[in-house]
Design a protein around this motif. Structure first.
Motif, mmCIF file in Angstrom:
data_model
loop_
_atom_site.group_PDB
_atom_site.id
_atom_site.type_symbol
_atom_site.label_atom_id
_atom_site.label_comp_id
_atom_site.label_asym_id
_atom_site.label_seq_id
_atom_site.Cartn_x
_atom_site.Cartn_y
_atom_site.Cartn_z
ATOM 1 N N PHE A 75 118.355 113.918 50.140
ATOM 2 C CA PHE A 75 118.210 113.026 49.023
ATOM 3 C C PHE A 75 116.461 112.968 48.945
ATOM 4 O O PHE A 75 116.522 112.152 48.068
ATOM 5 C CB PHE A 75 119.029 111.661 49.515
ATOM 6 C CG PHE A 75 120.126 112.168 48.776
ATOM 7 C CD1 PHE A 75 121.111 113.058 48.248
ATOM 8 C CD2 PHE A 75 122.014 111.381 49.840
ATOM 9 C CE1 PHE A 75 121.928 112.621 48.129
ATOM 10 C CE2 PHE A 75 122.483 111.283 49.755
ATOM 11 C CZ PHE A 75 123.582 112.932 48.473
ATOM 12 N N MET A 118 115.019 112.101 46.102
ATOM 13 C CA MET A 118 115.340 111.180 44.945
ATOM 14 C C MET A 118 114.251 109.845 44.853
ATOM 15 O O MET A 118 114.599 109.511 43.545
ATOM 16 C CB MET A 118 116.316 110.432 45.732
ATOM 17 C CG MET A 118 117.378 110.114 44.161
ATOM 18 S SD MET A 118 119.233 109.414 44.943
ATOM 19 C CE MET A 118 120.382 110.938 44.635
ATOM 20 N N SER A 153 123.892 114.220 42.496
ATOM 21 C CA SER A 153 123.725 114.059 44.351
ATOM 22 C C SER A 153 123.957 114.864 44.691
ATOM 23 O O SER A 153 124.396 115.061 46.310
ATOM 24 C CB SER A 153 124.345 112.518 44.456
ATOM 25 O OG SER A 153 124.822 111.741 45.160
ATOM 26 N N GLY A 166 124.848 107.932 46.378
ATOM 27 C CA GLY A 166 123.871 108.867 45.840
ATOM 28 C C GLY A 166 123.841 108.726 44.743
ATOM 29 O O GLY A 166 122.350 108.542 43.806
ATOM 30 N N THR A 206 118.572 102.211 49.290
ATOM 31 C CA THR A 206 118.808 103.491 49.731
ATOM 32 C C THR A 206 119.944 103.663 51.104
ATOM 33 O O THR A 206 120.105 104.619 51.417
ATOM 34 C CB THR A 206 116.861 103.530 50.212
ATOM 35 O OG1 THR A 206 116.752 103.561 49.590
ATOM 36 C CG2 THR A 206 116.842 105.158 50.328
ATOM 37 N N MET A 261 122.537 105.819 51.218
ATOM 38 C CA MET A 261 122.478 107.119 51.764
ATOM 39 C C MET A 261 122.446 107.342 52.402
ATOM 40 O O MET A 261 122.566 109.510 53.219
ATOM 41 C CB MET A 261 121.503 107.313 50.641
ATOM 42 C CG MET A 261 121.144 107.594 49.291
ATOM 43 S SD MET A 261 120.346 108.420 48.204
ATOM 44 C CE MET A 261 119.219 106.435 47.599
#
Lengths: 255, 391
Positions: free
Chosen positions: A65, A68, A125, A155, A213, A216
Motif C-alpha cells: 500500500f 497510497m 486497494s 485500505g 493508516t 492497513m
C-alpha cells in the motif's frame, strides 16, 4: 422521498459529467497501484540488506500500500474539486436556488462523492494488494491469512475517508485553492514528518491520515497507542468533525 | 407575487440594502433599476434565500423561499450567467438542474429550443460567448416552468437581436400571468420592457411606480426657440415677452432658449406679437435616461469624477466608496416614496420640468445641495402654475 432521489440523481449527473472526476479517480488508482508495485519490487530485491529490526517488523500488506501516500492526494483532489467547483463556478447559487434545503443538498453530494470514492478506493486497494503480493514473491502473504482481509478492506476505507474528510474541509473553506494549499502539504509533508520524528511522533499519530493508516498494517510494531480499528475510529471522528463544520458553514454563510 | 417588508442587509459596516419594501405583481414585467452596487443583486439573492436578510422579510407567494417545498417549480432565476461549470456541456448543465427539481429530461431540450441553443447543446460551456451564457442562464430559469421569474441583468452581453428577444420573452412570460422581476442598470431598456419600475440607489427605494407614471413625472415637454444670432437684442426681448406670458425661460449654452409652460402655438403668437423672427421653434422631451440619472446621481457608488459633460462630485454627492452612514435611526428611508406617488413630489404634479434630485440622507458631507450639482445638463425648473402645462 422522491425529492431526495432527484437531488441525488442530479449530484450524480454533476459528478459524472465533468472530466475532473474521471481524471482524479483514475490517477488515484494508477498512482497507488504503480507505486505500490514498484516499492514492493524494490523491497523484495533489497530485503536482505535491511537492518534486522526492519526485517522482523516487515509488513507485506502495508508495503504493497506504499503508493497510497501519493494516491491519496488524488483522492483529496477529487473531494476538493467536487465541492469547490460549486463555489468557483457560482453554480452553488443555482443549486441552492433549486434546493433551498441545504442539508439535503450537502447530503446528496456527500452520498454521491462517497459512493464514487468507496468503489474506486476498494478496487484500488484490492488491485494494489494482489499485484504487490505478486511481486513480493517469498515475502508475500495471502488474503486468507490473519488480519489481511481486514487490512485490504481498510485500505479502501482509508481512501474513502480521506476524500470525505477533504470534502468536509472544502465545505468550510469554499475554495479549491485554499483547500489544496492546506490539505496537500498537510498530508504529504507535515503529518508524515511529524509521525516519523521521534520527538513529535506522539502528536503526529493523532492526525487523521496517520491514525487511519493503522488499519492497513498486519504487523503490530507496538509504537502506536491504538490498534487498527482504534486508528480508523480516530480518522472517522476527524471526518465527522470536518463534515459537521462544513454543514454549519453551509447553513450559516450566505451563498 | 413577491413581497418585501423592511428588507435590510449589512455586510459588516457596509449597508447593501436598507429598509426596502415593495411588491412585485404577477402579469406584468417589473423592472428593478439601480446603478451598479446599489443592492439589486443582494436583494435578488435575499428573495431566493441565498442571503439571509439582516432584518425584514421577503416572501414569494406568501412563503419565504427556503420554506418552499419544491422551490424550483415555483421560482426560476437567472443570477449570474457565468455560474456554471465550464467543463460541462450545456445540456448536462441543464440536466443537473432539472434533476435537482425533478423536472423530466425532455424539458431540457424544450428550453434549449426556446433559447436557441439546441445546436450547441453538446458543447462544453467553457467556449460559450457571454450572450450564449446568458441564453443558457435564461434556459435554466425556465426549466421548471415557474410562476415567478427573476432575471438579474439578462441582457448583459447580448447583441441587439438578443436584447429584443429577451424583451419579447419577458413580455410573453408576463402575459402568461407570471410574475417577472428583471433587474437592469439601463433605464432605456427598462422603459421598453417593463410596465412597473422599482428604482433603488445605495440600497434604498427611490421610486416604486408604473412606467407611465414614471415618464409622466420625470420627463416634461419643452420647446427650443432660437432667435437670429445676428440680433442679440431680439433674444432679450423674447425672453421678457415669454416670461410675461407665463412661460419659464432658460438660456441654453448655444444661445437658444428652453421654454416650458407654454404650448408651441402660444410661443409663436407671443413672438409674432412682439415682432420677433424665429430661426427655430421645436418640441422636445427630456429623456427618461436623464431623469433616471438625476434620480440616482446622489446614489452612485462608483462615480467617475472627470467625465466631460458628466456630473462632477457636487455637494450632494459624497466621495465614492463611502458607506452610507447617518441613516435615520428609525422610520422609513429618506428616499422612500409612498407607493404610486410620483417621484420628486413637489415638482411633479404640476408637470415640473425635471424633478429635483433626491436629497441625500447624509448629513455629514457638507451643506445640502441647492438644486442639482453645477454641471448638471439641464437646469432645474420650479413648477409653474400655468394650467396649460398640467397634463
Amino acid at each position: 422521498m422522491a425529492h431526495t432521489t432527484q437531488v441525488i440523481r442530479s449530484e450524480w449527473t454533476k459528478a459524472t459529467t465533468v472530466r475532473a472526476t474521471l481524471w482524479t479517480l483514475a490517477i488515484a488508482f494508477l498512482v497507488t497501484v504503480v507505486f505500490g508495485v514498484l516499492i514492493s519490487l524494490l523491497l523484495n530485491n533489497t530485503f536482505e540488506d535491511l537492518p534486522e529490526r526492519e526485517r522482523l517488523t516487515f509488513d507485506p500488506v502495508l508495503t504493497s500500500f506504499a503508493g497510497m501516500s501519493l494516491g491519496q492526494l488524488a483522492m483529496i483532489a477529487f473531494g476538493i474539486l467536487l465541492v469547490a467547483s460549486e463555489y468557483s463556478t457560482g453554480m452553488i447559487r443555482a443549486s441552492l436556488a433549486a434546493v433551498p434545503q441545504r442539508g439535503l443538498f450537502m447530503t446528496a453530494k456527500l452520498l454521491v462523492g462517497t459512493l464514487l470514492v468507496l468503489v474506486v478506493g476498494m478496487v484500488t486497494s484490492f488491485v494494489t494488494f494482489f499485484l504487490g503480493q505478486a511481486v513480493l514473491g517469498d515475502l508475500s502473504v495471502s488474503i486468507g491469512e490473519t488480519n489481511v482481509l481486514r487490512a485490504v478492506i481498510g485500505g479502501g476505507l482509508y481512501m474513502t475517508l480521506i476524500a470525505v474528510f477533504a470534502m468536509g474541509i472544502t465545505w468550510v473553506l469554499r475554495s479549491a485553492l485554499l483547500a489544496f494549499s492546506i490539505l496537500v502539504p498537510l498530508f504529504f509533508l507535515v503529518t508524515p514528518i511529524l509521525a516519523s520524528i521521534e520527538a513529535t511522533r506522539d502528536v503526529g499519530y493523532w492526525f487523521p491520515d496517520q491514525a487511519g493508516t493503522a488499519i492497513m498494517s498486519v504487523v503490530d510494531t507496538g509504537e502506536r497507542p491504538y490498534g487498527p480499528w482504534g486508528g480508523l475510529l480516530i480518522m472517522v471522528l476527524w471526518t465527522v468533525a470536518a463534515l459537521v463544520a462544513g454543514y454549519v458553514t453551509l447553513k450559516k454563510r450566505d451563498a | 407575487m413577491i413581497e418585501a417588508f423592511g428588507l435590510s442587509k449589512h455586510y459588516g459596516a457596509k449597508t447593501a440594502v436598507y429598509n426596502l419594501s415593495f411588491q412585485v405583481r404577477p402579469g406584468i414585467v417589473t423592472g428593478f433599476l439601480g446603478p451598479n452596487g446599489s443592492g439589486k443583486s443582494t436583494t435578488m439573492r435575499m428573495i431566493l434565500g441565498l442571503d439571509e436578510p439582516s432584518s425584514g422579510t421577503v416572501t414569494i407567494g406568501g412563503t419565504s423561499f427556503r420554506r418552499h417545498p419544491n422551490a424550483a417549480r415555483q421560482v426560476g432565476a437567472l443570477l449570474d450567467a457565468k455560474a456554471l461549470h465550464g467543463g460541462r456541456s450545456a445540456r448536462n448543465h441543464l440536466l443537473c438542474l432539472a434533476q435537482l427539481s425533478g423536472i423530466p429530461k425532455r424539458r431540457v431540450d424544450e428550453v434549449l429550443d426556446i433559447v436557441g441553443l439546441r445546436s450547441v447543446a453538446g458543447k462544453r460551456s467553457k467556449g460559450f460567448s457571454l450572450g450564449m451564457g446568458q441564453r443558457l442562464g435564461i434556459a435554466a430559469a425556465l426549466l421548471g416552468d415557474p410562476r415567478v421569474l427573476l432575471f438579474d441583468e439578462p441582457v448583459n452581453g447580448l447583441d441587439p437581436e438578443g436584447i429584443r428577444w429577451v424583451r419579447q420573452l419577458m413580455k410573453r412570460l408576463a402575459a402568461e400571468g407570471r410574475t417577472v422581476f428583471v433587474s437592469s442598470h439601463l433605464m432605456s431598456e427598462m422603459a421598453l420592457t417593463a410596465e412597473h419600475l422599482i428604482v433603488i440607489g445605495r440600497g434604498q427605494l427611490l421610486a416604486d411606480q408604473s412606467v407611465k407614471e414614471f415618464i409622466a413625472a420625470n420627463s416634461a415637454d419643452f420647446a427650443r426657440v432660437r432667435t437670429p444670432d445676428t440680433e442679440p437684442q431680439l433674444r432679450e426681448k423674447l425672453t421678457a415677452a415669454l416670461a410675461e406670458a407665463g412661460g419659464r425661460v432658460d438660456p441654453e449654452a448655444d444661445g437658444a432658449l428652453r421654454i416650458s409652460g407654454l404650448p408651441l402655438p402660444r410661443i409663436s403668437d407671443v413672438a409674432h406679437a412682439a415682432d420677433i423672427r424665429l430661426w427655430e421653434l421645436s418640441p422636445h422631451q427630456a429623456s427618461l435616461e436623464e431623469a433616471y440619472m438625476r434620480m440616482t446621481q446622489g446614489a452612485v457608488d462608483y462615480a467617475s469624477t472627470a467625465v466631460p459633460g458628466g456630473q462632477p462630485a457636487g455637494p450632494g454627492q459624497p466621495p465614492h466608496g463611502t458607506p452610507p452612514h447617518g441613516m435615520p435611526p428609525h422610520g422609513t428611508a429618506p428616499y422612500a416614496m409612498p407607493q404610486g406617488a410620483p417621484f420628486g413630489a413637489p415638482a411633479a404634479p404640476g408637470g415640473g420640468f425635471v424633478p429635483q434630485p433626491p436629497q441625500p440622507p447624509q448629513t455629514g458631507f457638507g451643506p445640502p445641495p441647492q438644486g442639482p450639482p453645477a454641471a448638471a445638463p439641464a437646469p432645474v425648473q420650479q413648477p409653474t402654475s400655468d394650467p396649460e402645462d398640467a397634463r
